[in-house]
Design an enzyme around this catalytic site. Structure first.
Site, mmCIF file in Angstrom:
data_model
loop_
_atom_site.group_PDB
_atom_site.id
_atom_site.type_symbol
_atom_site.label_atom_id
_atom_site.label_comp_id
_atom_site.label_asym_id
_atom_site.label_seq_id
_atom_site.Cartn_x
_atom_site.Cartn_y
_atom_site.Cartn_z
ATOM 1 N N HIS A 12 -5.028 -3.136 -4.096
ATOM 2 C CA HIS A 12 -4.228 -2.903 -2.892
ATOM 3 C C HIS A 12 -2.807 -2.502 -3.298
ATOM 4 O O HIS A 12 -2.257 -3.049 -4.253
ATOM 5 C CB HIS A 12 -4.212 -4.157 -2.009
ATOM 6 C CG HIS A 12 -3.677 -3.859 -0.642
ATOM 7 N ND1 HIS A 12 -2.333 -3.709 -0.406
ATOM 8 C CD2 HIS A 12 -4.292 -3.629 0.539
ATOM 9 C CE1 HIS A 12 -2.162 -3.411 0.878
ATOM 10 N NE2 HIS A 12 -3.340 -3.355 1.469
ATOM 11 N N GLU A 19 -6.084 4.403 1.361
ATOM 12 C CA GLU A 19 -4.982 3.854 2.146
ATOM 13 C C GLU A 19 -3.664 4.514 1.743
ATOM 14 O O GLU A 19 -3.032 4.093 0.754
ATOM 15 C CB GLU A 19 -4.854 2.349 1.894
ATOM 16 C CG GLU A 19 -6.062 1.546 2.304
ATOM 17 C CD GLU A 19 -5.668 0.115 2.658
ATOM 18 O OE1 GLU A 19 -5.935 -0.305 3.790
ATOM 19 O OE2 GLU A 19 -5.073 -0.562 1.809
HETATM 20 P P1 PGA Z 1 -2.220 -2.137 8.223
HETATM 21 O O1 PGA Z 1 -2.635 -2.506 6.728
HETATM 22 O O2 PGA Z 1 -3.483 -2.017 9.016
HETATM 23 O O3 PGA Z 1 -1.353 -3.273 8.676
HETATM 24 O O4 PGA Z 1 -1.478 -0.843 8.148
HETATM 25 C C1 PGA Z 1 -3.758 -1.949 6.116
HETATM 26 C C2 PGA Z 1 -3.931 -2.504 4.743
HETATM 27 O O5 PGA Z 1 -2.931 -2.727 4.048
HETATM 28 O O6 PGA Z 1 -5.077 -2.758 4.300
#
Ligand code: PGA
Length: 237
Positions: free
Chosen positions: A85, A157
């Site tokens: 992440h 992401e």
């Molecule tokens: P968010 O985070 O939905 O708050 O943008 C997504 C993530 O970090 O997995």
């Protein structure tokens, strides 16, 4: 049907978890995985919800203060683990090599890695998205057998979209998702689920559902609000 994975990060306190549980127990469990803070994992064990861990140790179980080994997590009946992440990469200096080790530990323990990849705003502006994302994937899969690679779920992401309310256009998400799938197919002969993550909410999920390439979502902030999360899960059935 799209897969919904909730990443609750470090948001909720115990009383909030208690009320969250009361509502989320009604959720459809078929397309849903919840990754609460690890201290609350056992709180959910009797609800029939598939659980994941937000982070795992790159080491085997043993004398490592404060770490959660895959052996321990697995022994709690938890079969999924988020790795790579951007918050771990940026705030804890986790490297691609660390991510690679964590992916290996998960797979050795028969667990499913949820591998997060994504570019910064600057990298995006410099048209580096594809290079960054594929490089992160290649590094995380280093030394792995092809049969194991197939088990991995990739979550694209974009860092600039996490928690900001700003979401790439559907065509941008579609393009990078296709690139990821093609790369995995061509290099490893592997077909993997690819999720999108970054500011997914009840308000934009129907629009995002139009992207057929995307197999689901990794959801941060909105996954801490039980009613909104149930709504999202319904829209993804
Ligand atoms: P968010 O985070 O939905 O708050 O943008 C997504 C993530 O970090 O997995």
């Amino acid at each position: 049907m799209k897969l919904v994975i909730g990443n609750q990060k470090s948001y909720l306190e115990k009383d909030e978890i208690d009320s969250f549980k009361q509502i989320i127990k009604e959720a459809n469990k078929d397309n849903f995985i919840l990754c609460p803070s690890s201290i609350y994992l056992s709180e959910f064990s009797d609800l029939g919800i598939t659980l994941g861990c937000q982070n795992v140790s790159k080491y085997n179980k043993g004398a490592i203060t404060g770490e959660l080994s895959c052996e321990q997590i697995k022994s709690m009946g938890v079969n999924f683990g988020i790795v790579g992440h951007s918050e771990r990469r940026q705030m804890f200096n986790e490297t691609i090599e660390d991510t690679n080790l964590k992916v290996m530990k998960l797979l050795e323990n028969g667990m499913v890695p949820i591998l997060c990849v994504g570019e910064t705003k600057e990298e995006r502006d410099n048209l580096k998205t594809r290079d960054i994302v594929l490089n992160e994937i290649e590094g995380a899969l280093n030394g792995l057998d092809k049969e194991l690679i197939e088990k991995i779920i990739v979550a694209y992401e974009p860092i600039w979209s996490i928690g900001t309310g700003v979401v790439p256009s559907n065509s941008e998400i579609e393009e990078i998702t296709k690139s990821i799938k093609e790369f995995l197919q061509e290099k490893y002969n592997s077909s993997n689920k690819v999720l999108y993550g970054g500011s997914v909410s009840c308000n934009n999920v129907e629009e995002l559902n139009l992207i057929s390439e995307v197999d689901g979502y990794l959801i941060g902030g909105a996954s801490t609000k039980a009613n909104e999360l149930i709504e999202i899960i319904k829209k993804c059935e």
